[in-house]
Motif scaffolding. Sequence first.
Motif, short mmCIF file in Angstrom:
data_model
loop_
_atom_site.label_atom_id
_atom_site.label_comp_id
_atom_site.label_asym_id
_atom_site.label_seq_id
_atom_site.Cartn_x
_atom_site.Cartn_y
_atom_site.Cartn_z
N CYS A 301 0.73 -1.24 -0.02
CA CYS A 301 -0.20 -0.12 -0.09
C CYS A 301 0.74 1.34 -0.01
N ALA A 302 2.11 1.16 0.38
CA ALA A 302 3.12 2.42 0.30
C ALA A 302 3.68 2.83 -0.97
N GLU A 303 3.77 4.11 -0.89
CA GLU A 303 4.41 4.67 -2.12
C GLU A 303 5.65 5.60 -1.57
N HIS A 304 6.73 5.09 -1.89
CA HIS A 304 7.94 5.67 -1.28
C HIS A 304 8.89 6.39 -2.42
N ALA A 305 9.19 7.40 -2.73
CA ALA A 305 9.90 8.09 -3.71
C ALA A 305 9.16 7.87 -5.03
N GLY A 306 7.96 7.74 -5.12
CA GLY A 306 7.21 7.65 -6.41
C GLY A 306 7.22 6.17 -6.91
N GLN A 307 7.59 5.25 -6.05
CA GLN A 307 7.70 3.90 -6.29
C GLN A 307 6.38 2.81 -5.30
N VAL A 308 5.85 2.38 -6.02
CA VAL A 308 4.95 1.19 -5.39
C VAL A 308 5.43 -0.17 -5.73
N TYR A 309 6.15 -0.87 -4.79
CA TYR A 309 6.83 -2.03 -5.39
C TYR A 309 5.84 -3.54 -5.65
N GLY A 310 4.92 -3.65 -4.47
CA GLY A 310 4.19 -4.78 -4.69
C GLY A 310 4.79 -6.07 -4.77
N LEU A 311 5.94 -6.23 -3.98
CA LEU A 311 6.73 -7.31 -4.11
C LEU A 311 6.90 -7.75 -2.65
N ALA A 312 7.29 -9.05 -2.29
CA ALA A 312 7.31 -9.42 -1.08
C ALA A 312 8.58 -8.94 -0.23
N GLY A 313 9.63 -9.10 -1.36
CA GLY A 313 11.00 -8.54 -0.72
C GLY A 313 11.10 -6.96 -0.16
N ALA A 314 10.30 -6.07 -0.98
CA ALA A 314 10.27 -4.77 -0.53
C ALA A 314 9.36 -4.61 0.83
N ALA A 315 8.40 -5.39 0.93
CA ALA A 315 7.39 -5.30 1.99
C ALA A 315 8.38 -5.78 3.31
N LEU A 316 9.19 -6.90 3.17
CA LEU A 316 9.97 -7.24 4.33
C LEU A 316 10.98 -6.24 4.42
N GLU A 317 11.71 -5.62 3.37
CA GLU A 317 12.69 -4.16 3.55
C GLU A 317 11.99 -3.39 4.56
N GLN A 318 11.02 -2.95 4.10
CA GLN A 318 10.24 -1.93 4.72
C GLN A 318 9.97 -2.02 6.38
N ALA A 319 9.53 -3.28 6.34
CA ALA A 319 9.24 -3.75 7.71
C ALA A 319 10.26 -3.55 8.61
N ASP A 320 11.47 -4.17 8.22
CA ASP A 320 12.68 -4.13 8.92
C ASP A 320 12.98 -2.71 9.42
N ALA A 321 12.81 -1.82 8.17
CA ALA A 321 13.50 -0.36 8.32
C ALA A 321 12.43 0.23 9.23
N LEU A 322 11.07 0.01 9.23
CA LEU A 322 10.21 0.67 10.43
C LEU A 322 10.45 0.11 11.59
N ALA A 323 10.69 -0.80 11.94
CA ALA A 323 11.00 -1.41 13.11
C ALA A 323 12.39 -0.72 13.86
N ALA A 324 13.30 -0.51 12.91
CA ALA A 324 14.51 0.17 13.47
C ALA A 324 13.92 1.75 13.76
N VAL A 325 13.35 2.17 13.05
CA VAL A 325 12.84 3.54 13.11
C VAL A 325 12.19 3.68 14.66
N LEU A 326 11.17 2.62 14.55
CA LEU A 326 10.35 2.88 15.78
C LEU A 326 11.06 2.56 17.24
#
Length: 427
Positions: A301-326
């Motif tokens: 559902c997320a659009e980063h820098a104009g890109q919507v990935y729709g791929l499992a790899g991107a979803a996992l990387e974003q979840a890991d990155a957000l966990a680090a942020v939080l």
Amino acid sequence: MTSEERVVVIGGGLAGLRLADRLGPAAAVTVLGEESHVPYNRVLLAEVLAGRYAPEVTALPAPGPVLRRGVRAVRVDRAERAVHCDDGTVAGYDTLVLATGSNAVLPPLRGLFEPGGRELPDGVHAFRTMDDCLALSAAVRPGVRAVVIGGGLLGVSAARALAARGAVVVLAQQGERLMERQLDADSSALLATHLTGLGVEIHTECRVRGLTTTTPAPPAFEARRSGGGAPGNGAAPGQRRVTGVELADGYRLDADVVVLACGVRPRTGLAQAAGLEIRKGIVVDDELRTSDPRIYAIGDCAEHAGQVYGLAGAALEQADALAAVLTGGSAPYTGTRALTRLTLGGTGDGSLDLAAFGETTPLPGDDVVRLTDGTRRTYRKVVLRGDRLVGGVLLGELSTVGALARTWEGGEAPHDLFHLLTDDGGH
């Protein structure tokens, strides 16, 4: 983030559960999962449809009590910092994460819906969720005529799976070649040859105009007309059932089953109703934060820098990155360099593995290295821009894809390209 802060995640798929796992048991996390199924890996649905895996094989690691299954979020109240659910409950949050995923695209086909209706005809299936997969699996048996609309990754996977189940499969692709977003012309042609060998009839540059349907007569009328008996096409009396697919050129394909594999669209309805910024998806910054500083978005559902990935790899990387942020980290999310992999099983002649990454179509001035082995049915191609590897396609043999992908992801200059392309160092 402290252990007292309430984190609510809307979405019980790969991204949402990965985030909950990374935050750990000490965090006050609640995950709202709309589906009643045990959480599953959507990537494996084609294997379930093909009969290679039982549904339970696709299960993700058990999330424990943080997940509320079968609960749909219906409204986000940003002023109250609360999520209202369809069961009447309200989940308050200090931090809200939208991991709402995406929906299957339903094309504007004549006959798909009745005027004012939203019910698909019997025999017409999307292919996005476990419910879609199980319903389609129940409808397929040897000899069933199945038309798959869409020749991207999803359509190719569905066509292969249906053929493995013994269906008579026709794949209709509007574009000029299969998987045109990932593959170049040569590798797409090899993929088409492989699918044809599995019994799939392929039509490219083929626009579908509509569906033809029939409505079984009520039982009393049917009994008077035929002397007794129930309708034999499997549809309930009064329920429309698909009978064919009409193409723009006037040709008609008979069909017992139609699969809509026309892509996916980010689920942004909740975010839009809450007043968040929406473009193609829910707009996020390098910390995955939306236009509301207490709300984040990850996954399809997320659009980063104009890109919507729709791929499992991107979803996992974003979840890991957000966990680090939080949890106090500061490394920004800079995007995902996506690698597409697919295995197409065969009978007798084996299977075909393929992988694609980066830019597979060269620009003027790019260098291209291509190796083809007709005997082994392998195809390897990489695109070089200056001294950098910018993309590649491999079919038939993927033993070198890991080394190639690491070189591409690292932006490194490949020191010995033949070693990267071959199993024998180019000898």
